[in-house]
Design a protein around this motif. Sequence first.
Motif, mmCIF file in Angstrom:
data_model
loop_
_atom_site.group_PDB
_atom_site.id
_atom_site.type_symbol
_atom_site.label_atom_id
_atom_site.label_comp_id
_atom_site.label_asym_id
_atom_site.label_seq_id
_atom_site.Cartn_x
_atom_site.Cartn_y
_atom_site.Cartn_z
ATOM 1 N N ARG A 1 1.275 4.137 -2.999
ATOM 2 C CA ARG A 1 1.001 5.554 -2.708
ATOM 3 C C ARG A 1 2.234 6.422 -2.945
ATOM 4 O O ARG A 1 2.334 7.523 -2.427
ATOM 5 C CB ARG A 1 0.530 5.715 -1.267
ATOM 6 C CG ARG A 1 -0.827 5.109 -1.033
ATOM 7 C CD ARG A 1 -1.248 5.298 0.389
ATOM 8 N NE ARG A 1 -2.541 4.681 0.587
ATOM 9 C CZ ARG A 1 -3.538 5.237 1.229
ATOM 10 N NH1 ARG A 1 -3.387 6.404 1.794
ATOM 11 N NH2 ARG A 1 -4.677 4.614 1.356
ATOM 12 N N GLU B 1 0.834 -1.201 0.000
ATOM 13 C CA GLU B 1 0.000 0.000 0.000
ATOM 14 C C GLU B 1 0.873 1.257 0.000
ATOM 15 O O GLU B 1 0.615 2.209 -0.742
ATOM 16 C CB GLU B 1 -0.929 -0.006 1.216
ATOM 17 C CG GLU B 1 -1.803 1.219 1.324
ATOM 18 C CD GLU B 1 -2.626 1.248 2.600
ATOM 19 O OE1 GLU B 1 -3.762 1.735 2.544
ATOM 20 O OE2 GLU B 1 -2.130 0.802 3.661
ATOM 21 N N LYS B 2 1.922 1.239 0.812
ATOM 22 C CA LYS B 2 2.838 2.389 0.878
ATOM 23 C C LYS B 2 3.515 2.606 -0.475
ATOM 24 O O LYS B 2 3.605 3.732 -0.960
ATOM 25 C CB LYS B 2 3.882 2.158 1.971
ATOM 26 C CG LYS B 2 4.899 3.259 2.096
ATOM 27 C CD LYS B 2 5.914 2.945 3.170
ATOM 28 C CE LYS B 2 7.045 3.946 3.166
ATOM 29 N NZ LYS B 2 8.091 3.589 4.106
ATOM 30 N N LYS C 1 5.285 7.283 0.143
ATOM 31 C CA LYS C 1 5.162 8.291 1.195
ATOM 32 C C LYS C 1 5.171 7.621 2.559
ATOM 33 O O LYS C 1 4.494 6.626 2.783
ATOM 34 C CB LYS C 1 3.876 9.099 1.022
ATOM 35 C CG LYS C 1 3.877 9.962 -0.208
ATOM 36 C CD LYS C 1 2.606 10.745 -0.317
ATOM 37 C CE LYS C 1 2.619 11.555 -1.601
ATOM 38 N NZ LYS C 1 1.356 12.238 -1.804
ATOM 39 N N ALA D 1 4.198 6.833 6.036
ATOM 40 C CA ALA D 1 2.987 6.988 6.846
ATOM 41 C C ALA D 1 3.349 7.582 8.200
ATOM 42 O O ALA D 1 4.470 7.443 8.670
ATOM 43 C CB ALA D 1 2.313 5.637 7.030
#
Length: 185
Positions: A89, A85-86, A92, A94
């Motif tokens: 994205r 997921e990171k 970025k 978290a």
Amino acid sequence: RTVRALTDYDRELNVKVGSITRIPAADASMDGVLAIGVLEYVEDKVPEALAEVHRVLKPGGFFFAEVPIANTLRQLLYIPLKKLEKALRGGKQATFSNYLFNRTELQRQLEEVGFEMTEVKPHELPEDDSHYGLYIDFKFLRGSEPYKLNALGRIVKGVANAISPWIASTGMVIVARKRATKSNE
């Protein structure tokens, strides 16, 4: 509110508010320290927090803690999916939310500052149809009520617990005792 409720209950209680990395107590002045929902939020300061707890405990004093763990399901599925997921994205970073502890690593850190392990147990909601970690980590296992599992979630919990309660346990409870002297002294 909690401090007020405690002191309303018993005015003789000596209740103080502080940080686990700066406990407002003298060296070797406490028989026990309870940390539930605390260690997982001290970003980059877990060793400092453990040393501080050790400092305030009397020799033979007990440290009781409950922390979330990087269980087998989280290591195999949840953590890799969060990394994916990171990456999707744009890499970025978290915002820090909390640690998931490795059981062996936390025990090693406790022993390094002078604790001996008394008890380490998995911790989870006791009802067959409830599970905090599975509910939070895997939305497709959620039932219609908070922390309740759907049929698939109940199967996952049952199979995991039949193999080992550590596979899907949300957290662990640790009881550690302060040794009279550090092991490296």
